[in-house]
Design a protein around this motif. Structure first.
Motif, PDB file in Angstrom:
ATOM      1  N   PHE A 182       0.895  -1.209  -0.127  1.00  0.00           N
ATOM      2  CA  PHE A 182      -0.098   0.090   0.015  1.00  0.00           C
ATOM      3  C   PHE A 182       0.703   1.299  -0.088  1.00  0.00           C
ATOM      4  CE2 PHE A 182      -2.903  -3.323   1.781  1.00  0.00           C
ATOM      5  CZ  PHE A 182      -3.785  -3.284   0.581  1.00  0.00           C
ATOM      6  N   SER A 183       2.149   1.134   0.298  1.00  0.00           N
ATOM      7  CA  SER A 183       3.069   2.394  -0.045  1.00  0.00           C
ATOM      8  C   SER A 183       3.166   2.763  -1.344  1.00  0.00           C
ATOM      9  CB  SER A 183       4.278   2.020   0.840  1.00  0.00           C
ATOM     10  OG  SER A 183       4.313   2.103   2.098  1.00  0.00           O
ATOM     11  N   ILE A 184       3.180   1.577  -2.157  1.00  0.00           N
ATOM     12  CA  ILE A 184       3.379   2.262  -3.682  1.00  0.00           C
ATOM     13  C   ILE A 184       1.900   2.593  -4.200  1.00  0.00           C
ATOM     14  CG2 ILE A 184       2.927  -0.360  -4.778  1.00  0.00           C
ATOM     15  CD1 ILE A 184       5.038   2.522  -6.228  1.00  0.00           C
ATOM     16  N   VAL A 185       0.750   2.154  -3.623  1.00  0.00           N
ATOM     17  CA  VAL A 185      -0.527   2.689  -3.874  1.00  0.00           C
ATOM     18  C   VAL A 185      -0.516   4.150  -3.373  1.00  0.00           C
ATOM     19  CG1 VAL A 185      -2.956   2.656  -3.194  1.00  0.00           C
ATOM     20  CG2 VAL A 185      -1.702   0.265  -3.707  1.00  0.00           C
ATOM     21  N   ALA A 186      -0.036   4.372  -2.122  1.00  0.00           N
ATOM     22  CA  ALA A 186      -0.183   5.683  -1.854  1.00  0.00           C
ATOM     23  C   ALA A 186       0.830   6.734  -2.613  1.00  0.00           C
ATOM     24  CB  ALA A 186       0.417   5.813  -0.269  1.00  0.00           C
ATOM     25  N   LEU A 187       1.978   6.060  -3.082  1.00  0.00           N
ATOM     26  CA  LEU A 187       2.807   7.007  -3.807  1.00  0.00           C
ATOM     27  C   LEU A 187       2.303   7.371  -5.216  1.00  0.00           C
ATOM     28  CD1 LEU A 187       5.372   8.457  -3.877  1.00  0.00           C
ATOM     29  CD2 LEU A 187       6.591   6.298  -4.654  1.00  0.00           C
ATOM     30  N   THR A 188       1.568   6.469  -5.769  1.00  0.00           N
ATOM     31  CA  THR A 188       0.944   6.511  -6.966  1.00  0.00           C
ATOM     32  C   THR A 188       0.002   7.834  -6.928  1.00  0.00           C
ATOM     33  OG1 THR A 188       1.058   4.132  -7.716  1.00  0.00           O
ATOM     34  CG2 THR A 188      -0.576   5.766  -8.714  1.00  0.00           C
ATOM     35  N   ASP A 189      -0.783   7.645  -5.739  1.00  0.00           N
ATOM     36  CA  ASP A 189      -1.844   8.998  -5.621  1.00  0.00           C
ATOM     37  C   ASP A 189      -1.010  10.143  -5.247  1.00  0.00           C
ATOM     38  OD1 ASP A 189      -4.462   9.979  -5.184  1.00  0.00           O
ATOM     39  OD2 ASP A 189      -3.690  10.447  -3.008  1.00  0.00           O
ATOM     40  N   VAL A 190       0.287  10.221  -4.556  1.00  0.00           N
ATOM     41  CA  VAL A 190       0.950  11.454  -4.204  1.00  0.00           C
ATOM     42  C   VAL A 190       1.514  12.089  -5.629  1.00  0.00           C
ATOM     43  CG1 VAL A 190       3.181  12.235  -3.254  1.00  0.00           C
ATOM     44  CG2 VAL A 190       1.382  10.498  -1.627  1.00  0.00           C
ATOM     45  N   SER A 191       1.752  11.076  -6.186  1.00  0.00           N
ATOM     46  CA  SER A 191       2.433  11.340  -7.714  1.00  0.00           C
ATOM     47  C   SER A 191       1.539  12.291  -8.510  1.00  0.00           C
ATOM     48  CB  SER A 191       2.986  10.422  -8.407  1.00  0.00           C
ATOM     49  OG  SER A 191       1.993   9.369  -8.844  1.00  0.00           O
ATOM     50  N   ASN A 192       0.211  12.322  -8.307  1.00  0.00           N
ATOM     51  CA  ASN A 192      -0.664  12.990  -9.142  1.00  0.00           C
ATOM     52  C   ASN A 192      -0.772  14.478  -8.723  1.00  0.00           C
ATOM     53  OD1 ASN A 192      -1.990  10.788 -10.555  1.00  0.00           O
ATOM     54  ND2 ASN A 192      -3.366  10.226  -8.800  1.00  0.00           N
ATOM     55  N   SER A 193      -0.044  14.816  -7.705  1.00  0.00           N
ATOM     56  CA  SER A 193      -0.006  16.285  -7.250  1.00  0.00           C
ATOM     57  C   SER A 193       1.286  16.801  -6.985  1.00  0.00           C
ATOM     58  CB  SER A 193      -0.936  16.622  -6.200  1.00  0.00           C
ATOM     59  OG  SER A 193      -0.713  15.642  -4.893  1.00  0.00           O
ATOM     60  N   ALA A 194       2.207  15.927  -6.670  1.00  0.00           N
ATOM     61  CA  ALA A 194       3.586  16.064  -6.364  1.00  0.00           C
ATOM     62  C   ALA A 194       4.622  15.995  -7.389  1.00  0.00           C
ATOM     63  CB  ALA A 194       4.183  15.163  -5.066  1.00  0.00           C
ATOM     64  N   PRO A 195       5.636  16.762  -7.557  1.00  0.00           N
ATOM     65  CA  PRO A 195       6.513  16.514  -8.610  1.00  0.00           C
ATOM     66  C   PRO A 195       7.348  15.583  -8.443  1.00  0.00           C
ATOM     67  CG  PRO A 195       7.391  18.341  -6.974  1.00  0.00           C
ATOM     68  CD  PRO A 195       5.986  17.982  -6.546  1.00  0.00           C
ATOM     69  N   MET A 196       8.039  15.135  -9.584  1.00  0.00           N
ATOM     70  CA  MET A 196       8.647  13.896  -9.549  1.00  0.00           C
ATOM     71  C   MET A 196       9.911  13.732  -8.880  1.00  0.00           C
ATOM     72  SD  MET A 196       7.456  11.008 -11.001  1.00  0.00           S
ATOM     73  CE  MET A 196       5.888  10.527 -11.405  1.00  0.00           C
ATOM     74  N   SER A 197      10.543  15.135  -8.626  1.00  0.00           N
ATOM     75  CA  SER A 197      11.691  15.287  -7.848  1.00  0.00           C
ATOM     76  C   SER A 197      11.436  14.945  -6.292  1.00  0.00           C
ATOM     77  CB  SER A 197      11.920  16.801  -8.092  1.00  0.00           C
ATOM     78  OG  SER A 197      11.059  17.743  -7.332  1.00  0.00           O
TER      79      SER A 197
END
Length: 369
Positions: A182-197
């Motif tokens: 679920f950490s990669i699930v969370a990160l996928t959602d985070v990536s919708n608004s956060a920069p790749m950096s």
């Protein structure tokens, strides 16, 4: 804390412990004859199943090779899947090769899920981040549908703040649970608004098994694309079959300007943009412009893809491996939304991106003389 992390490790390794999933559902006898739908994915392919409540029971069986985000829908009035899949009584969960008990009293949305370690872990994860994406979306839609137009901006701001708060909690979860699926699930959602950096170091902190899951590999491809798919850099070469199955390479068009256009038959903004692209292509093809359209259609929508080409009168070259969002070129280029395009010059270098609109001819003509 350690106990919580161990619980969430189960979904990463649990799929292989049982060869199939078994969803055993119960519902009131008054619901006999009602239809239940199940949607999930395997290797990017959407699978659908349905069953009917009989003697207060319903059942689904199958298998997955990795955790799959699933949607179950209960059709109380037998309106049909078209009407209920997106607005009906539904529940979202993660499907593993485990046995689930689903007890429905009045609605599927309020049903009790038990028996499956994955579901227990998912529920625990949701409690940590404050409810999850779909819960926020459903609440927002319900509130907006009942609101006066003047109240909509305030409601939107309220739920934007909820999303921001959830994503802050997702980041905390990722840092504390590097070996949880679920950490990669969370990160996928985070990536919708956060920069790749910001996303990249979070991804690199995850355990190897998590990074090697399907969403992990997709995230890795997106990260790589941010470094390689840029104006001024060489466009990665690729090969895909055209509508007749003939392989076509991007490098086949070296010496010409090529607009690599990502689209799909089901994408309304893509279809609305096609007249602008047709106009530009008609004006510039004799000056060295080629269009290479990469479709994100899949095997189920192949006929719709062919029909869209014919209906919209698109005379350029069309390719697709019919894998939908898992299209290998789309993954290579980090595509997360369509329409999207890249202009590649005669030497194979990316010189512009996302050129569109009524001024498309003028924008392209600035490069193609």
């Amino acid at each position: 804390m350690h106990k919580f992390i161990f619980t969430l490790l189960l979904p990463v390794i649990g799929v292989a412990q049982q060869k199939s999933f078994n969803i055993q559902g119960t519902a009131p006898a008054t619901k006999n004859g009602c239809k239940v739908y199940l949607n999930y994915q395997i290797d990017g392919k959407l699978l659908s199943d349905s069953t009917v409540v009989k003697n207060g029971q319903f059942n689904f069986k199958g298998s997955v090779n990795e955790l799959s985000y699933a949607r179950m829908v209960f059709d109380h009035e037998n309106k049909g899947s078209y009407w209920v899949l997106n607005i009906g009584d539904r529940s979202y969960f993660y499907l593993a090769n485990e046995t689930y008990q689903v007890a429905i009293k009045d609605s599927l949305k309020k049903a009790t899920f038990s028996g499956a370690p994955t579901q227990k872990a998912y529920a625990s994860y949701l409690s940590k981040i404050g409810g999850g994406f779909m819960n926020i979306i459903d609440s927002a839609n319900q509130e907006m549908s009942a609101a006066e137009p003047s109240a909509v901006p305030a409601i939107r701001k309220k739920y934007d703040d909820k999303f921001a708060a959830m994503r802050d909690k997702e980041k905390i979860f990722i840092k504390g649970n590097p070996n949880s699926y679920f950490s990669i699930v969370a990160l996928t959602d985070v990536s919708n608004s956060a920069p790749m950096s910001e996303v990249e170091p979070l991804f690199n902190s995850l355990g190897e098994k998590v990074r090697n899951t399907t969403p992990g590999r997709e995230m890795k491809a997106r990260i790589v694309a941010t470094h390689t798919i840029q104006v001024g850099l060489a466009a990665p070469d690729f090969e895909q079959p055209d509508v007749n199955g003939k392989p076509v390479k991007l490098s086949d068009f070296r010496g010409k300007y090529v607009l690599v256009d990502f689209w799909a038959s089901w994408c309304h903004p893509c279809r609305e943009e096609n007249p602008n692209l047709k106009k530009a292509y008609g004006e510039l093809k004799d000056k060295g412009l080629e269009v290479l359209a990469v479709s994100l259609d899949d095997k189920q929508t192949r006929n719709a893809w062919i029909k869209a080409i014919e209906t919209d009168g698109l005379p350029w070259i069309h390719v697709s491996d019919l894998k939908g969002w898992q299209n290998q070129v789309a993954v290579l280029y980090g595509i997360r939304a369509v329409p999207q395009n890249y202009l590649v010059d005669p030497a194979g270098k990316i010189v512009a991106q996302n050129l569109r609109g009524p001024e498309l001819s003028t924008k392209l003509a600035a490069f193609i003389h």
